[in-house]
Write a protein that holds these residues in place. Structure first.
Motif, PDB file in Angstrom:
ATOM      1  N   TYR A 251       0.854  -1.197   0.000  1.00 10.51           N
ATOM      2  CA  TYR A 251       0.000   0.000   0.000  1.00 10.51           C
ATOM      3  C   TYR A 251       0.886   1.242   0.000  1.00 10.51           C
ATOM      4  CZ  TYR A 251      -3.692  -3.325   0.971  1.00 10.51           C
ATOM      5  OH  TYR A 251      -4.573  -4.388   0.883  1.00 10.51           O
ATOM      6  N   ILE A 252       0.832   1.997  -1.089  1.00  9.42           N
ATOM      7  CA  ILE A 252       1.671   3.184  -1.219  1.00  9.42           C
ATOM      8  C   ILE A 252       0.800   4.419  -1.093  1.00  9.42           C
ATOM      9  CG2 ILE A 252       1.560   2.873  -3.755  1.00  9.42           C
ATOM     10  CD1 ILE A 252       4.140   4.501  -3.979  1.00  9.42           C
ATOM     11  N   HIS A 253       1.215   5.346  -0.222  1.00  2.00           N
ATOM     12  CA  HIS A 253       0.437   6.563  -0.013  1.00  2.00           C
ATOM     13  C   HIS A 253       0.345   7.322  -1.347  1.00  2.00           C
ATOM     14  CE1 HIS A 253      -1.080  10.310   1.554  1.00  2.00           C
ATOM     15  NE2 HIS A 253      -1.274   9.724   2.710  1.00  2.00           N
ATOM     16  N   VAL A 254      -0.853   7.791  -1.647  1.00  2.00           N
ATOM     17  CA  VAL A 254      -1.082   8.404  -2.970  1.00  2.00           C
ATOM     18  C   VAL A 254      -0.227   9.664  -3.155  1.00  2.00           C
ATOM     19  CG1 VAL A 254      -3.065   9.803  -2.243  1.00  2.00           C
ATOM     20  CG2 VAL A 254      -2.898   9.021  -4.620  1.00  2.00           C
ATOM     21  N   MET A 255       0.172  10.308  -2.040  1.00  6.96           N
ATOM     22  CA  MET A 255       1.032  11.491  -2.198  1.00  6.96           C
ATOM     23  C   MET A 255       2.458  11.086  -2.557  1.00  6.96           C
ATOM     24  SD  MET A 255      -0.396  14.070   0.683  1.00  6.96           S
ATOM     25  CE  MET A 255       0.660  15.414   0.146  1.00  6.96           C
ATOM     26  N   ASP A 256       2.894   9.934  -2.058  1.00  7.81           N
ATOM     27  CA  ASP A 256       4.203   9.406  -2.493  1.00  7.81           C
ATOM     28  C   ASP A 256       4.114   8.996  -3.964  1.00  7.81           C
ATOM     29  OD1 ASP A 256       5.057   7.723   0.643  1.00  7.81           O
ATOM     30  OD2 ASP A 256       5.451   9.763  -0.053  1.00  7.81           O
ATOM     31  N   GLU A 345       0.611   4.895   9.155  1.00 10.44           N
ATOM     32  CA  GLU A 345       0.015   5.941   9.993  1.00 10.44           C
ATOM     33  C   GLU A 345      -0.579   7.045   9.121  1.00 10.44           C
ATOM     34  OE1 GLU A 345       2.584   7.150  13.179  1.00 10.44           O
ATOM     35  OE2 GLU A 345       1.414   8.984  13.513  1.00 10.44           O
ATOM     36  N   GLU A 346       0.190   7.458   8.117  1.00  9.55           N
ATOM     37  CA  GLU A 346      -0.327   8.511   7.222  1.00  9.55           C
ATOM     38  C   GLU A 346      -1.495   7.998   6.388  1.00  9.55           C
ATOM     39  OE1 GLU A 346       3.793   9.524   8.321  1.00  9.55           O
ATOM     40  OE2 GLU A 346       2.821   7.703   7.581  1.00  9.55           O
ATOM     41  N   ILE A 347      -1.436   6.708   6.024  1.00 11.38           N
ATOM     42  CA  ILE A 347      -2.550   6.160   5.231  1.00 11.38           C
ATOM     43  C   ILE A 347      -3.830   6.160   6.053  1.00 11.38           C
ATOM     44  CG2 ILE A 347      -3.473   3.962   4.334  1.00 11.38           C
ATOM     45  CD1 ILE A 347      -0.728   3.464   3.084  1.00 11.38           C
ATOM     46  N   GLY A 348      -3.680   5.900   7.354  1.00 11.44           N
ATOM     47  CA  GLY A 348      -4.888   5.861   8.194  1.00 11.44           C
ATOM     48  C   GLY A 348      -5.194   7.209   8.826  1.00 11.44           C
ATOM     49  N   ALA A 349      -4.418   8.255   8.431  1.00 12.66           N
ATOM     50  CA  ALA A 349      -4.558   9.553   9.119  1.00 12.66           C
ATOM     51  C   ALA A 349      -6.016   9.971   9.144  1.00 12.66           C
ATOM     52  CB  ALA A 349      -3.724  10.600   8.385  1.00 12.66           C
TER      53      ALA A 349
END
Ligand code: WQD
Length: 379
Positions: A251-256, A345-349
């Motif tokens: 799972y890659i954060h969409v902002m990355d 953590e950022e993904i679930g922010a």
């Protein structure tokens, strides 16, 4: 330095809007978007402009062209616009994200998938070359790997297409190599193989809100946590050869992921990245974290982030699922300077939910939706 003119297809969508935001924040690009709003809403572009203007302290604008890539005149008009307006330099490059992307749906509607994902994309390349625009970043997918022989998956893993959707990505990557080989002094092409995009800009003002019930795990968990009910949450199988028996994904954060598009755009002029791909300058890179997480891990992560007590039922495997799709991210790191900086953590922010009675706007889990005046659900 003068800004380059870049067209982002599908720029109103979940991934597209985050890519447009990154381009605006860099202050190095004039951004145009073409979108047919099949799975998004023009409102998201207004929100991207607002975020970018706030974060840069300067007014940032996107040239939004409501149109359809299947209509040649819609595509032509954008290239002509940039040749006759703004700095009259024409379009310098295209980031092509617009596509239909549901694996299951693609088996039911293969013609729609081949029309949208291949025919319209080929037409786009034809219009590009007629307007002397040869820089192309293509949204591909880890789905091209099918069930890989080894994990983490390197780019040289064999391409295996197990759905019409996967075939549109694999076939088009091959077409891109043919096109680059035919004009090695012109085309510069990078295909980005996305693993599992997740998360959204921390403001919660842009995000993922597919029409109807989400197919994918993360938007489903996000929407369940704020009251959208779709019946029992199902975990599709816990008898896979993985650390807890449930499927593992990267799972890659969409902002990355969006930042990776900037890395690709910036790398296109560099000859050395193409040193190992023969005459044509077309190359594919994984965009992933290199860390695989199971379905149960993601449910737990979202429980921690939202405080929502998910109840789920283990059911049979979902046809077509593979045990583990985790990227080997080394090549993109080495050659594009790409590095993921956000994790679970950022993904679930979690944004505080604030009900805006004027239009029942609710911000939740990076997903955002509000009922516009016509009651339509828009993002
Ligand atoms: C992730 C895991 C499910 C829902 C898809 C496309 C892929 C790409 C990304 C475009 C799987 C499990 C899910 C649920 C579950 N899209 N799951 N219960 O399938 O890895 O990839 O989206 O490029 O092409 O195939 O993502 O989020 O659908 O599933 O147990 O209600 O979650 O079985 O193991 P997937 P996903």
């Amino acid at each position: 330095m003068a800004r380059s003119n870049v067209l982002v297809t599908g720029g109103s969508g979940y991934i597209g809007s985050h890519v447009v935001l990154q381009l605006l924040l860099s202050k190095r690009y004039n951004v145009a978007v073409i979108d047919n709003s099949a799975n998004s809403h023009p409102e998201s572009i207004k929100r991207v402009e607002a975020i970018a203007s706030e974060e840069t302290g300067e007014k940032q604008q996107v040239r939004l062209f409501q149109g359809d890539l299947k209509k040649r005149e819609d595509v032509e008009s954008i290239f002509t616009y940039f040749e006759q307006n703004e700095d009259k330099q024409g379009l310098n490059g295209v980031i092509h994200i617009a596509a239909l992307k549901a694996v299951g749906e693609s088996a039911e509607k293969p013609v729609d998938y081949y029309l949208n994902n291949i025919a319209a994309s080929i037409q786009l390349l034809d219009v590009m070359r007629q307007h002397n625009c040869f820089n192309f970043v293509y949204s591909s997918s880890a789905t091209v790997y099918g069930e890989p022989p080894k994990v983490p998956i390197p780019e040289e893993s064999p391409l295996q297409h197990e759905s019409p959707y996967a075939r549109t990505k694999v076939f088009f990557e091959y077409m891109l190599k043919d096109i680059a080989n035919a004009q090695p002094d012109k085309w510069r092409i990078i295909s980005l193989r996305y693993f599992n995009p997740a998360g959204a800009h921390p403001s919660g003002r842009i995000g993922e809100d597919p029409l109807g019930k989400p197919n994918n795990l993360l938007p489903l968990l996000a929407q369940i946590s704020v009251g959208r009910s779709y019946g029992q949450l199902k975990v599709f199988g816990n008898d896979y050869p993985t650390y807890d028996g449930t499927c593992v994904r990267d799972y890659i954060h969409v902002m990355d992921l969006a930042a990776g598009h900037m890395n690709a755009l910036d790398a296109l002029p560099k000859d050395d990245i193409f040193h190992d791909v023969g005459p044509g300058k077309a190359k594919a890179y994984n965009l992933g974290t290199g860390q695989g997480q199971s379905v149960l891990t993601m449910i737990e992560s979202m429980r921690k982030a939202s405080g929502f007590d998910y109840q789920y039922q283990i059911v049979d495997r979902r046809p077509g699922d593979v045990p583990n799709l985790t990227a080997d991210p080394a090549l993109a790191q080495k050659e594009l300077g790409f590095k993921t900086i956000r994790g679970l953590e950022e993904i679930g922010a979690y944004k505080d939910t604030s009900a805006d009675t004027s239009n029942t706007q609710r911000i939740q889990h990076r997903d955002i939706w509000y009922k516009g005046s016509d009651g339509a659900s828009v993002v």
